[in-house]
Motif scaffolding. Structure first.
Motif, PDB file in Angstrom:
ATOM      1  N   ARG A 101       0.739  -1.042   0.134  1.00  8.18           N
ATOM      2  CA  ARG A 101      -0.042  -0.084  -0.147  1.00  8.18           C
ATOM      3  C   ARG A 101       1.053   1.163   0.283  1.00  8.18           C
ATOM      4  N   LEU A 102       1.692   1.252   0.349  1.00 12.92           N
ATOM      5  CA  LEU A 102       2.726   2.515   0.871  1.00 12.92           C
ATOM      6  C   LEU A 102       3.464   3.066  -0.733  1.00 12.92           C
ATOM      7  N   PHE A 103       3.931   1.870  -1.646  1.00 13.61           N
ATOM      8  CA  PHE A 103       4.405   1.579  -2.641  1.00 13.61           C
ATOM      9  C   PHE A 103       3.510   1.900  -3.522  1.00 13.61           C
ATOM     10  N   ALA A 104       2.071   0.944  -3.382  1.00 14.79           N
ATOM     11  CA  ALA A 104       0.915   1.641  -4.408  1.00 14.79           C
ATOM     12  C   ALA A 104       0.640   3.618  -4.330  1.00 14.79           C
ATOM     13  N   LYS A 105       1.263   4.286  -3.397  1.00  9.49           N
ATOM     14  CA  LYS A 105       0.745   5.771  -3.089  1.00  9.49           C
ATOM     15  C   LYS A 105       1.693   6.223  -3.252  1.00  9.49           C
ATOM     16  N   LEU A 106       2.683   5.871  -3.533  1.00  7.45           N
ATOM     17  CA  LEU A 106       4.201   6.455  -3.844  1.00  7.45           C
ATOM     18  C   LEU A 106       3.950   6.698  -5.276  1.00  7.45           C
ATOM     19  N   GLN A 107       3.502   5.754  -6.238  1.00  2.41           N
ATOM     20  CA  GLN A 107       3.178   5.381  -7.838  1.00  2.41           C
ATOM     21  C   GLN A 107       1.505   6.226  -7.890  1.00  2.41           C
ATOM     22  N   ARG A 108       0.827   6.615  -7.145  1.00  2.00           N
ATOM     23  CA  ARG A 108      -0.070   7.413  -7.478  1.00  2.00           C
ATOM     24  C   ARG A 108      -0.863   6.825  -7.514  1.00  2.00           C
ATOM     25  N   LEU A 109      -1.302   5.626  -6.895  1.00  2.00           N
ATOM     26  CA  LEU A 109      -2.668   5.020  -6.846  1.00  2.00           C
ATOM     27  C   LEU A 109      -3.307   5.000  -5.395  1.00  2.00           C
TER      28      LEU A 109
END
Length: 325
Positions: A101-109
């Motif tokens: 979820r952290l990586f998703a936020k970094l990729q603007r998901l």
């Protein structure tokens, strides 16, 4: 039909002090294909990936990824690619689910779509049961799978995988292979560095053999195998027959045979297209060599690698034994 290249480099150079890691590396990877980049340790594979993913600035030459220059358009390159390096980049204090979820936020998901995609990838890579445990409690293979899942949260135009299955068990490796093949089928271009020759044989549409910082050989797996001819292999009835069998293969193939004493196997490569299996059997019989099995087959990619990179001093490795998956 014009070929569009997702990765294109010309004359890439990179030095680290006295070490000349890249010496004019040329690469051309067509869109929507899987390119396997192979080479001995120290050949320049990881340095090439670091340059192409904008982590390292080249000393010379040029490269474009997804249509953008890796130096002048570094930000655009980073927006278009996914990367899984040799070392897992997950946070050990976060759970597997929190990492994704952290990586998703970094990729603007955001929101429900980010949560759904994270849950989907946890399931695909066999991490659902461990999703709420801290990643520091994961095995090395589990951390590797989580790291790869993070690179697939979005569908990148180009995915760089630097030895992605090192240390994984066969089941985990098969999961990753299936994911890579699915991505390529959907149009993602994959550049894969690996030391598992079977992996390249299974996944790659094209293969580039890098040696001493240059692209020494390239082609499809079938084309590279055709360059070194066939592989003659004899399994003898007892160990005392190995030397006579080697003598026959030496005479027929002109190559230095390799003896595998554990499996009582003698093998050698040959470029002689007139050598046939019946002739090989007749010569062994005439020499009085008691055999259990005789084969004349295409070489494995392992044998191609050893021959074309010259890492076997003119020899080729014995063929690997088939094992149940």
């Amino acid at each position: 039909m014009t070929t569009t290249y997702a990765v294109l480099s010309e004359g890439l150079e990179k030095r680290y002090g006295e070490v000349h890691a890249l010496r004019g590396l040329d690469l051309a990877v067509a869109e929507g294909t899987v390119c396997g980049v192979l080479g001995p340790n120290g050949a320049g594979k990881t340095t090439a990936v670091r340059v192409l993913t904008t982590l390292t600035v080249p000393d010379g030459g040029s490269a474009r990824v997804a249509g953008h220059d890796v130096v002048r358009g570094a930000a655009a390159v980073r927006a278009a690619i996914g990367v899984t390096g040799q070392d897992a980049s997950v946070d050990g204090e976060l759970t597997g689910r929190q990492n994704l979820r952290l990586f998703a936020k970094l990729q603007r998901l955001r929101g429900a779509s980010a949560r759904a995609r994270a849950d989907e990838l946890l399931e695909r890579f066999g991490l659902a049961e461990a999703a709420d445990r801290p990643a520091r409690t994961y095995s090395g293979g589990m951390r590797r799978r989580l790291d790869l899942a993070a690179s697939l949260l979005t569908t990148p135009r180009v995915l760089f995988l630097d030895e992605p299955t090192t240390g994984l068990d066969p089941h985990s490796r098969n999961r990753i292979w299936a994911a890579v093949r699915e991505l390529a089928d959907r149009g993602t271009t994959v550049l894969l560095t690996t030391q598992y020759l079977e992996e390249a044989d299974r996944l790659a549409d094209d293969i580039v053999l890098i040696d001493r910082g240059r692209a020494a050989h390239r082609g499809t797996p079938a084309e590279l195998k055709a360059r070194i001819g066939s592989y003659a292999e004899v399994v003898v009835a007892d160990g005392s027959a190995m030397v006579p069998a080697a003598g026959v293969l030496d005479q027929l193939t002109g190559s230095v045979p390799v003896l595998d004493h554990e499996h009582r196997t003698v093998g050698a490569v040959t470029t002689d297209t007139t050598l046939t299996l019946p002739r090989l059997v007749r010569e062994l019989d005439a020499a009085g060599v008691p055999v259990v099995d005789v084969a004349l087959r295409p070489p494995t990619l392992d044998e191609v690698f050893l021959r074309l990179t010259g890492r076997d001093d003119g020899r080729t490795a014995p063929a690997p034994k088939e094992t149940a998956a």
